[in-house]
Scaffold this motif. Sequence first.
Motif, PDB file in Angstrom:
ATOM      1  N   LEU A  43     -56.375  58.464  36.088  1.00  0.00           N
ATOM      2  CA  LEU A  43     -55.785  58.498  35.713  1.00  0.00           C
ATOM      3  C   LEU A  43     -54.433  57.503  35.479  1.00  0.00           C
ATOM      4  O   LEU A  43     -53.293  57.741  34.949  1.00  0.00           O
ATOM      5  CB  LEU A  43     -54.817  59.890  37.115  1.00  0.00           C
ATOM      6  N   VAL A  44     -54.542  56.459  36.458  1.00  0.00           N
ATOM      7  CA  VAL A  44     -53.785  55.307  36.404  1.00  0.00           C
ATOM      8  C   VAL A  44     -53.174  55.016  35.288  1.00  0.00           C
ATOM      9  O   VAL A  44     -52.204  54.080  34.903  1.00  0.00           O
ATOM     10  CB  VAL A  44     -53.836  54.738  37.005  1.00  0.00           C
ATOM     11  N   ARG A  45     -54.371  54.653  34.256  1.00  0.00           N
ATOM     12  CA  ARG A  45     -54.304  53.998  32.970  1.00  0.00           C
ATOM     13  C   ARG A  45     -53.541  54.708  31.821  1.00  0.00           C
ATOM     14  O   ARG A  45     -53.991  53.454  31.102  1.00  0.00           O
ATOM     15  CB  ARG A  45     -55.758  53.623  32.410  1.00  0.00           C
ATOM     16  N   SER A  62     -51.410  62.407  30.369  1.00  0.00           N
ATOM     17  CA  SER A  62     -51.840  62.574  31.959  1.00  0.00           C
ATOM     18  C   SER A  62     -51.726  64.650  32.294  1.00  0.00           C
ATOM     19  O   SER A  62     -52.778  64.123  32.813  1.00  0.00           O
ATOM     20  CB  SER A  62     -50.217  62.393  31.668  1.00  0.00           C
ATOM     21  N   ALA A  63     -51.278  65.011  31.991  1.00  0.00           N
ATOM     22  CA  ALA A  63     -51.169  66.237  31.561  1.00  0.00           C
ATOM     23  C   ALA A  63     -52.519  67.090  31.205  1.00  0.00           C
ATOM     24  O   ALA A  63     -53.183  67.663  31.899  1.00  0.00           O
ATOM     25  CB  ALA A  63     -49.843  67.230  31.647  1.00  0.00           C
ATOM     26  N   ASP A  64     -52.990  66.580  30.253  1.00  0.00           N
ATOM     27  CA  ASP A  64     -54.335  66.790  30.197  1.00  0.00           C
ATOM     28  C   ASP A  64     -55.397  66.674  30.116  1.00  0.00           C
ATOM     29  O   ASP A  64     -56.207  66.559  30.535  1.00  0.00           O
ATOM     30  CB  ASP A  64     -54.796  66.141  28.052  1.00  0.00           C
ATOM     31  N   ALA A  65     -55.360  65.581  31.048  1.00  0.00           N
ATOM     32  CA  ALA A  65     -56.119  64.556  31.395  1.00  0.00           C
ATOM     33  C   ALA A  65     -56.659  65.129  33.217  1.00  0.00           C
ATOM     34  O   ALA A  65     -58.013  65.401  33.855  1.00  0.00           O
ATOM     35  CB  ALA A  65     -55.910  62.972  32.230  1.00  0.00           C
ATOM     36  N   PRO A 108     -56.270  83.805  53.537  1.00  0.00           N
ATOM     37  CA  PRO A 108     -54.507  82.804  53.003  1.00  0.00           C
ATOM     38  C   PRO A 108     -54.349  82.746  51.654  1.00  0.00           C
ATOM     39  O   PRO A 108     -55.927  82.745  50.680  1.00  0.00           O
ATOM     40  CB  PRO A 108     -54.466  82.625  53.513  1.00  0.00           C
ATOM     41  N   THR A 109     -53.309  82.472  51.119  1.00  0.00           N
ATOM     42  CA  THR A 109     -53.686  81.366  49.515  1.00  0.00           C
ATOM     43  C   THR A 109     -52.794  80.705  49.628  1.00  0.00           C
ATOM     44  O   THR A 109     -51.540  80.375  50.131  1.00  0.00           O
ATOM     45  CB  THR A 109     -52.379  82.362  48.212  1.00  0.00           C
ATOM     46  N   ILE A 110     -53.019  79.134  49.101  1.00  0.00           N
ATOM     47  CA  ILE A 110     -52.570  78.010  49.244  1.00  0.00           C
ATOM     48  C   ILE A 110     -52.509  77.640  48.330  1.00  0.00           C
ATOM     49  O   ILE A 110     -52.566  77.118  46.987  1.00  0.00           O
ATOM     50  CB  ILE A 110     -53.272  77.382  50.665  1.00  0.00           C
ATOM     51  N   LEU A 111     -50.857  76.865  48.855  1.00  0.00           N
ATOM     52  CA  LEU A 111     -50.444  76.321  47.181  1.00  0.00           C
ATOM     53  C   LEU A 111     -50.862  74.406  47.479  1.00  0.00           C
ATOM     54  O   LEU A 111     -49.868  74.196  48.239  1.00  0.00           O
ATOM     55  CB  LEU A 111     -49.016  76.968  46.432  1.00  0.00           C
ATOM     56  N   LEU A 112     -51.351  73.732  46.352  1.00  0.00           N
ATOM     57  CA  LEU A 112     -50.658  72.361  46.431  1.00  0.00           C
ATOM     58  C   LEU A 112     -50.093  71.914  45.749  1.00  0.00           C
ATOM     59  O   LEU A 112     -50.658  72.030  44.107  1.00  0.00           O
ATOM     60  CB  LEU A 112     -52.287  71.677  45.337  1.00  0.00           C
ATOM     61  N   TYR A 113     -49.736  70.849  46.060  1.00  0.00           N
ATOM     62  CA  TYR A 113     -48.522  70.447  45.194  1.00  0.00           C
ATOM     63  C   TYR A 113     -49.323  68.291  45.156  1.00  0.00           C
ATOM     64  O   TYR A 113     -48.621  68.340  45.715  1.00  0.00           O
ATOM     65  CB  TYR A 113     -46.470  70.617  45.175  1.00  0.00           C
ATOM     66  N   ALA A 114     -48.085  68.082  44.064  1.00  0.00           N
ATOM     67  CA  ALA A 114     -48.611  66.399  43.326  1.00  0.00           C
ATOM     68  C   ALA A 114     -47.897  66.333  42.659  1.00  0.00           C
ATOM     69  O   ALA A 114     -47.600  67.153  41.588  1.00  0.00           O
ATOM     70  CB  ALA A 114     -49.939  65.750  43.635  1.00  0.00           C
ATOM     71  N   HIS A 115     -47.576  65.718  41.511  1.00  0.00           N
ATOM     72  CA  HIS A 115     -46.773  65.165  40.369  1.00  0.00           C
ATOM     73  C   HIS A 115     -48.359  63.439  39.894  1.00  0.00           C
ATOM     74  O   HIS A 115     -48.109  62.951  40.495  1.00  0.00           O
ATOM     75  CB  HIS A 115     -45.216  65.096  40.741  1.00  0.00           C
ATOM     76  N   HIS A 116     -47.927  63.866  38.216  1.00  0.00           N
ATOM     77  CA  HIS A 116     -48.729  63.061  37.683  1.00  0.00           C
ATOM     78  C   HIS A 116     -48.055  62.145  37.529  1.00  0.00           C
ATOM     79  O   HIS A 116     -48.541  60.870  36.271  1.00  0.00           O
ATOM     80  CB  HIS A 116     -49.729  63.906  36.862  1.00  0.00           C
ATOM     81  N   ASP A 117     -46.646  62.571  37.063  1.00  0.00           N
ATOM     82  CA  ASP A 117     -45.748  61.229  36.285  1.00  0.00           C
ATOM     83  C   ASP A 117     -45.425  59.747  37.340  1.00  0.00           C
ATOM     84  O   ASP A 117     -45.838  60.207  38.309  1.00  0.00           O
ATOM     85  CB  ASP A 117     -44.313  61.811  35.770  1.00  0.00           C
ATOM     86  N   VAL A 118     -44.778  59.052  36.910  1.00  0.00           N
ATOM     87  CA  VAL A 118     -44.890  58.071  37.482  1.00  0.00           C
ATOM     88  C   VAL A 118     -43.114  57.381  37.180  1.00  0.00           C
ATOM     89  O   VAL A 118     -43.083  57.529  35.939  1.00  0.00           O
ATOM     90  CB  VAL A 118     -45.596  56.464  37.505  1.00  0.00           C
ATOM     91  N   ASP A 148     -48.491  56.901  43.637  1.00  0.00           N
ATOM     92  CA  ASP A 148     -47.406  58.033  43.914  1.00  0.00           C
ATOM     93  C   ASP A 148     -47.528  58.061  42.578  1.00  0.00           C
ATOM     94  O   ASP A 148     -46.538  57.643  41.632  1.00  0.00           O
ATOM     95  CB  ASP A 148     -45.823  56.813  44.282  1.00  0.00           C
ATOM     96  N   ASP A 149     -47.765  59.953  42.378  1.00  0.00           N
ATOM     97  CA  ASP A 149     -48.425  60.393  43.553  1.00  0.00           C
ATOM     98  C   ASP A 149     -50.028  60.827  42.550  1.00  0.00           C
ATOM     99  O   ASP A 149     -50.387  62.010  42.853  1.00  0.00           O
ATOM    100  CB  ASP A 149     -47.675  61.384  43.697  1.00  0.00           C
ATOM    101  N   LYS A 150     -50.543  59.996  42.050  1.00  0.00           N
ATOM    102  CA  LYS A 150     -52.176  59.935  41.579  1.00  0.00           C
ATOM    103  C   LYS A 150     -52.650  60.879  42.647  1.00  0.00           C
ATOM    104  O   LYS A 150     -53.817  61.057  42.042  1.00  0.00           O
ATOM    105  CB  LYS A 150     -52.429  58.696  40.210  1.00  0.00           C
ATOM    106  N   ALA A 151     -52.788  59.760  43.713  1.00  0.00           N
ATOM    107  CA  ALA A 151     -53.796  59.927  44.301  1.00  0.00           C
ATOM    108  C   ALA A 151     -53.260  60.999  45.652  1.00  0.00           C
ATOM    109  O   ALA A 151     -54.538  61.871  46.005  1.00  0.00           O
ATOM    110  CB  ALA A 151     -53.420  58.405  46.062  1.00  0.00           C
ATOM    111  N   GLY A 152     -51.457  61.788  45.615  1.00  0.00           N
ATOM    112  CA  GLY A 152     -51.628  63.216  46.186  1.00  0.00           C
ATOM    113  C   GLY A 152     -52.810  63.828  45.162  1.00  0.00           C
ATOM    114  O   GLY A 152     -53.478  64.578  45.276  1.00  0.00           O
ATOM    115  N   VAL A 153     -52.888  64.088  43.626  1.00  0.00           N
ATOM    116  CA  VAL A 153     -53.255  64.582  42.455  1.00  0.00           C
ATOM    117  C   VAL A 153     -55.230  64.465  43.191  1.00  0.00           C
ATOM    118  O   VAL A 153     -55.284  65.385  43.428  1.00  0.00           O
ATOM    119  CB  VAL A 153     -53.077  64.253  41.393  1.00  0.00           C
TER     120      VAL A 153
END
Length: 479
Positions: A43-45, A62-65, A108-118, A148-153
């Motif tokens: 992802l970082v590449r 990046s979204a595709d990956a 329960p339902t849990i929503l996981l958020y992160a962002h793939h842009d840099v 920030d924040d591909k490790a979050g992804v």
Amino acid sequence: MTDSGQTRANTHSEPDAHGASEELLRSAVEQGLPRTIADLSRLVRIPSVSWAAFDPAHVAASADAVASLVRDLGVFESVTIRQATIPGSDILGQPAVLATRAARNGRPTILLYAHHDVQPPGKDEEWESNPFEPTVRGDRLYGRGAADDKAGVMAHIASIRALIEAEGPDFDLGLALFIEGEEEFGSRSFAAFLEDNHDALRADAIVVADSINWDIDTPALTVGLRGNVTFRLTVRTLAHASHSGMFGGAVPDAMLAMIRLLATLHNDDGSVAVEGLTGHDQVTPEYSEEQLRDEAALLPGVTPIGNGPLLGRIWSQPSITVTGIDAPSVANASNTLAPSISVRISARIAPGQAAADARIALEKHVRENAPFGAHIEIDDVDTGEPFLVDASGWAVTEVRDAMRDAWGTAPVDMGIGGSIPFIADLVRVFPDAQILVTGVEDQDSRAHSPNESLHLGVFKRAILTEALLLGRLNRRSGH
Ligand SMILES: [Zn+2]
């Protein structure tokens, strides 16, 4: 798969099975780490800079990956790449990945958020290795977006992999995954995206994996963010300029009125003196004056301002800064009484106060303290809501416990003096969801700067925290 589901539900009511499952989660996180780091490196590449001047094809790639990693998990009912329209335009925002899986058996339902842009990489020569060629040096993985924040992804994806390993793909927990593509460019279509996909994103708790830990050995839950009120303030005293030798001493110039007015905003110790701007009590970790002096580059002999614990001043008290001034420059100064002066006021407001209330308090103060009957004008107002977690929520307790068990030490409740603007949108659109702001960064991550990096030990502990959290919520009823 109802049968196996029931069998599991029965087995899991045994405390031994619970412990065994947590052991499975731990070993799955440990054994999965090389694959997780390899996926993160891929992802970082991809240089997915979301700013307007950069090629949007990289953000799309990046979204595709990310979408293909999410599809490979095999546990989501729907995985799509979506864009929302930026309000007030017909321009589409950057692509986000959205995946959903419905909860079963009252879980329960849990929503996981992160962002793939840099962020843009900045100057290449300031990087010790290529920003888009992930490189391990010591305990850290270097690269733009490595933290920030591909490790979050990847923390989300790796913790779901661990959950599948421990519980099988038929688990009961409801999941939504929202991996944004334009956080670093102001999340301009974020609010519209929430509205467009309201039902898909609805959750009991939201994990926002885009913040920081206290240090590499101590986790933190971000429990407060300051909001802001900024505006232009203009002071007028004269209909036109005059020679200062002619009327100086008998009529007030706008500069004098502005100086006296601005001086009323703070007490002698530098704390904010505006009635109606509130602070809130927060227990803060030890932070010495030496550390503050060093990190903020305070000059010798210059004292800190405000009162109370140092971090409390930054996290949970208001502050006011004059960030700009329109006035004659020193080079062009003449012996003139200035008829009007404008400044930009930037106030940080404490968690727990609505931005609209803070704005009213500031405006009232400025009008009531205008000296010599000076005319006051306020315009170009901009506000952002602060964030204060409701610590009584069950999900807050669960995430704190998971942090303690994954790191072996209790989390610090952290505040942040700045803001994460999109969190206010989450609170507004999903007022009943508990928002848990976690993260993979530490104080040396240098997000947005050259040589951004991820501490791999922190990364592992952050994944384990989330895996334990998902595992426990998967058994939780009565939310
Ligand atoms: Zn971020």
